[in-house]
Design a protein around this motif. Structure first.
Motif: not given
Length: 457
Positions: A57-74
């Motif tokens: 269940t997605i309770l909240y999303e904000k441009d959740s499918h927009k391509k972004m740079y991840p930095a160290s969460i990689t």
């Protein structure tokens, strides 16, 4: 004619009962309820998602499918592949190419060329200190090179359901061809938290890397996710752990796994501003925990209750089957909302364990889904055995082990309604009765007509 009318009335009544029992076959049903979703907080992050990893269940999303740079969460992906391809006591070696590729501004733990470290120590250095050279060392250990490892990363991302992601390195240093989405990172995090060792690592506030062949003194790795430090102003007791990330291009990124009671949540915030990323995450987690609750489908959707039709089981069947859902299937709904308030949509598809999926919606929001399947509630022979074992028990004769098992299984189940067979039998009876009545009526009319003709003669 009285018989015909009686049969017709009975047939209509049966169809009414069957219609109630088979309501789940409707493709879509709509709840007659005004649907309002809890008001979400405002956050600074440019892209975000809050999701229950169990129900989806997605309770909240904000441009959740927009391509972004991840930095160290990689490094969540790097850790996941390490857990899936290595043993904790294996030894990694830091190569010359790896160490010489570091710049002064890269996160590191000051490793030396030729330094040897266990995979376990490397995982803690990777996730707590966010050591870039450790990410590369793990990649080289697993795949021989960073290039080969990124292929493995991208294949594993697709397997996790992260279809809009592309990795170009193991540590998250900026590359125009290295990007993720908030939704994809939630999917990757969901796969990672299935490993207890991963949860142990991300929940640690610090870890001391012992001395080794190149390191004379132990090295303390300090957790960068401030929401699990009890002394931090951002501390949150619900947070189990996660991963921070930052580059100039990515901004401040944070992936967090939290749990309150039996409700788990994954929160991803991308391109926030400094420590505001912790505030963004806190707002979203509180929003999820305070405004939503989980419901068990089997216990709350009364359409799967067949107890009212036990006496209609077919005498011609050797096995009893009924429609049901997994007893452990849950969905997330706004607090105060019941199953009756949700719209449902059934999509039919045949798999090894189900024949359809029922999806629950609240307005435009998907609250979760459950697999629909037939289950065997026992055979006629099993019922006979059960009766025999009950008789033996009454006469103080101990039932056999097999009889005990069958009896226990039979007591757990209810007789289902074999609607199709009942309908066919009933329709055949009606048709035969109607035809018989018509034929009798015609014979009677013919006899009357014959008598009149004789009198007229």
């Amino acid at each position: 004619m009285k018989k015909i009318i009686t049969y017709i009335v009975s047939f209509v009544m049966l169809l009414s009962v069957i219609g109630q029992a088979t309501n789940i076959y409707n493709t879509t049903t709509y709840a007659d309820t005004k649907q309002t979703f809890p008001k979400a907080p405002d956050i600074v992050g440019k892209s975000a998602i809050l999701i229950n990893p169990i129900t989806g269940t997605i309770l909240y999303e904000k441009d959740s499918h927009k391509k972004m740079y991840p930095a160290s969460i990689t490094k969540i992906m790097t850790a996941l592949l390490t857990l899936e391809n290595c043993k904790m006591n294996e030894e990694i070696i830091y190569s010359k190419k790896n160490i010489e590729s570091l710049t002064w501004e890269d996160s590191n733990i000051d490793c030396k060329v030729g330094e040897k470290m266990t995979v376990k120590d490397g995982l803690y250095a990777l996730m707590l200190a966010s050591a870039n050279e450790t990410a590369t060392a793990l990649a080289e250990h697993i795949s021989g090179s960073t290039e080969n490892f990124t292929k493995l990363m991208n294949d594993r991302a697709k397997q996790a359901g992260a279809t809009d992601t592309h990795f170009a390195n193991a540590n998250g240093l900026h590359d125009d061809n290295h990007f993720v989405t908030a939704y994809d990172m939630a999917m990757i995090m969901n796969d990672a938290i299935q490993y207890p060792a991963f949860l142990d690592v991300i929940h640690a506030t610090e870890y001391t890397i012992p001395a080794n062949n190149k390191r004379k003194k132990p090295y303390p790795s300090i957790q960068r996710h401030m929401m699990i430090h009890p002394t931090s102003q951002y501390f949150d007791a619900d947070v189990i752990g996660g991963k921070t990330g930052y580059t100039d291009q990515a901004g401040k990124c944070l992936v967090t796994y939290a749990k309150r009671g039996n409700v788990p949540l994954i929160c991803v915030v991308l391109k926030s501003d400094g420590d505001v990323v912790f505030e963004d995450t806190k707002k979203l987690l509180d929003y999820g925990f305070d405004n939503f609750e989980s419901l068990n489908i089997f216990e709350n959707d009364t359409r799967f209750n067949t107890n009212a039709f036990d006496n209609l089981a077919s005498p011609f069947a050797t096995t009893d089957k009924t429609i049901t859902v997994d007893k452990d299937t849950f969905i997330m709904v706004p607090k105060g909302v019941s199953i009756a308030d949700l719209d449902t949509e059934v999509s039919f598809h045949l798999t090894d364990d189900s024949f359809a999926t029922i999806t629950y919606k609240y307005g435009n929001h998907i609250m979760g889904s459950a697999k629909m399947k037939y289950i065997n509630l026992g055979s006629t022979s099993e019922k006979e055995i059960s009766t025999e074992t009950e008789s033996k028990t009454e006469n103080n004769v101990a039932p056999t082990k097999k009889e005990k098992t069958t009896q226990a299984e039979t007591k757990k189940t209810n007789k289902p309604v074999l609607l199709t067979i009942i309908i066919i039998i009933f329709v055949v009876i009606i048709i035969v009765s109607i035809l018989t009545a018509i034929m009798l009526h015609r014979r009677k009319l013919n006899r009357i007509r014959a008598l009149k003709r004789r009198r007229n003669r």
